[in-house]
Write an enzyme that holds these catalytic residues in place. Structure first.
Site, PDB file in Angstrom:
ATOM      1  N   GLU A 230       0.900   4.538  -4.092  1.00 27.79           N
ATOM      2  CA  GLU A 230       1.604   4.954  -5.316  1.00 27.79           C
ATOM      3  C   GLU A 230       1.927   3.673  -6.057  1.00 27.79           C
ATOM      4  OE1 GLU A 230       4.021   5.143  -8.009  1.00 27.79           O
ATOM      5  OE2 GLU A 230       5.580   5.523  -6.510  1.00 27.79           O
ATOM      6  N   CYS A 264       8.662   3.571 -11.613  1.00 32.83           N
ATOM      7  CA  CYS A 264       7.212   3.740 -11.804  1.00 32.83           C
ATOM      8  C   CYS A 264       6.930   4.879 -12.770  1.00 32.83           C
ATOM      9  CB  CYS A 264       6.540   4.019 -10.461  1.00 32.83           C
ATOM     10  SG  CYS A 264       6.663   2.671  -9.278  1.00 32.83           S
TER      11      CYS A 264
END
Length: 459
Positions: A230, A264
């Site tokens: 990720e 993120c």
């Protein structure tokens, strides 16, 4: 080998110094983790769920202690640290409730045999390399799923949140989880590669930059280990001509500045159609200018310091480079003086390809404001990125927004008329340079299992 030193980003003062583990200590931890796995894999799904429930309870017993430490080590607002721990508790509760069903055998009718069975079996130690921006959530996101699956877990946390990583280990020890199923490693990058190479480690998951993910992915691939990555993103939040402007401005402001902008899956590029651009811009500038930067322990602060001084300096360099290539500062953009690594809420406009504000991830409270001709142009700009983690669409026509999100948005997640960090019920992950694999939503629990087919013959 150099020691690990944690520093309070609000003051620049040293918090604590830790020693790296020796190679012998690391190998002993891996051996103990493997032995614990051999016992845990035979535990029923129901017992695993009960233990995971107890982890959530243990977490809440140290909620304030962990929240204060996370705020001290990485500068996030104290109330947001508390919210993060609640999210971790939610992950425990969701997994305990739904994990049993997610891991149940799948029996199928198959021509030519009595039946087929698909079963999901644990594989061993899962090694997680995690970042500092959500010191608890990043750990719980992969750990709880893998413990439910029957695996054991090792953690290499970011060095600047070492104390948080060790306190999380203590929280797991205080629960009903058997010993050595979760351990925190204090190791260097070179030692980390050796952990990946160890035969007893069966999978690697990493959250971080696309550059770091490329390195970890290659290290794991060399030894045939599966990875879940990720990575970064520069998520596009699209405001269409029929959007609720009040909602769009409020949501985009929150989605860019939450967690000091160090998220993120956050709003990073605001792509606004021409008909609404000027009004959206004026409202957004006003909203950003109302946000107070200050002590993360104070209830009056809206934005705390960035997690490290070097990150503050990098962000400012990206802003200055974007300006040198034609971007304009609508508000903010001035590097504060002092020891703390603070940065003001900043908006850049006149954003074009070739600027860091267009091409890269700006990890902090800086928004890139982009004018689009129309809906098609907005979607094309949104997808013109090497990243593909999340994004959002604002439109009063919900059906149209859903269809655009489903068929045109090249990302792993899309928010419609809102924003939320993560939800345990829905998958989390991206495409392109934002990585691969999924966590949450029942998908993460099956990333590191042996999906085994049983062919049963007979009458």
């Amino acid at each position: 080998m150099a020691d690990i030193t944690t520093i309070n980003p609000a003051t620049g003062e040293t918090i604590k110094t830790y020693q790296h583990m020796s190679n012998d200590e690391v190998n002993k931890v891996i051996d103990a983790s493997h032995d614990a796995f051999l016992q845990w894999r035979d535990t029923s799904h129901e017992e695993r769920a009960r233990v995971i429930k107890s982890i959530g309870e243990s977490l809440m017993n140290k909620k304030e202690q962990l929240a204060k430490l996370m705020t001290e080590e990485r500068g996030k607002l104290y109330q947001q640290s508390m919210d993060e721990i609640e999210l971790c508790k939610g992950i425990c509760d969701y997994t305990a409730e739904h994990g049993i069903t997610a891991l149940a055998d799948d029996e199928r009718e198959v021509e030519g045999m009595k039946k087929g069975i698909v079963t999901y079996q644990p594989i061993g130690i899962i090694y997680g390399i995690q970042p500092w921006n959500f010191p608890a959530y990043q750990v719980f996101r992969y750990t709880i799923a893998n413990l439910m699956a029957g695996n054991s877990v090792l953690l290499k946390h970011a060095e600047n949140v070492t104390g948080s990583g060790l306190l999380i280990e203590e929280i797991f020890k205080d629960s009903d989880l058997p010993e050595n199923l979760f351990r925190t490693l204090l190791i260097s990058h070179d030692q980390s590669e050796k952990v990946i190479e160890n035969d007893k480690v069966r999978g690697v998951t990493m959250t971080g930059s696309d550059k770091g993910g490329s390195i970890i992915g290659q290290q794991a691939a060399k030894v045939m280990k599966k990875t879940v990555l990720e990575l970064g993103s520069n998520d596009a939040f699209i405001v269409l001509g029929d959007a609720d402007l009040d909602l769009a401005v409020e949501t985009c402001t929150h989605a860019r500045l939450y967690n000091n902008g160090e998220t993120c899956v956050a709003a990073k590029r605001f792509i606004v159609v021409d008909s609404l651009y000027d009004e959206f811009r004026d409202r957004l500038v006003k909203a950003f200018e109302s946000k107070k930067v200050g002590d993360p322990m104070s209830e009056d602060s809206d934005i705390g310091p960035l997690a490290r001084k070097d990150l503050q300096e990098k962000l400012h360099e990206q802003v200055e480079k974007s300006v040198s290539k034609g971007a304009k500062i609508a508000t903010g953009g001035k590097l504060p003086e002092g020891e703390g690594s603070y940065y003001p809420a900043t908006i850049l406009e006149h954003i074009t390809e070739g600027q860091p504000a267009y091409d890269d991830e700006l990890f902090g409270p800086v928004a890139s404001l982009i004018r689009a001709k129309d809906e098609d142009d907005a979607m094309n700009i949104a997808n013109d990125s090497r990243y593909g983690l999340g994004g959002a669409i604002f439109s009063k026509d919900e059906d149209k927004a859903i269809e655009l999100a489903r068929t045109r948005f090249d990302t792993g997640m899309v928010y419609i008329n809102g924003y939320g960090l993560a939800n345990p019920a829905l998958p989390f992950g991206g495409v392109k340079n934002s990585g691969y694999g999924r966590e949450h939503g029942g998908f993460g629990i099956k990333e590191f299992v042996n999906i085994k087919a049983l062919h049963v013959f007979g009458k």
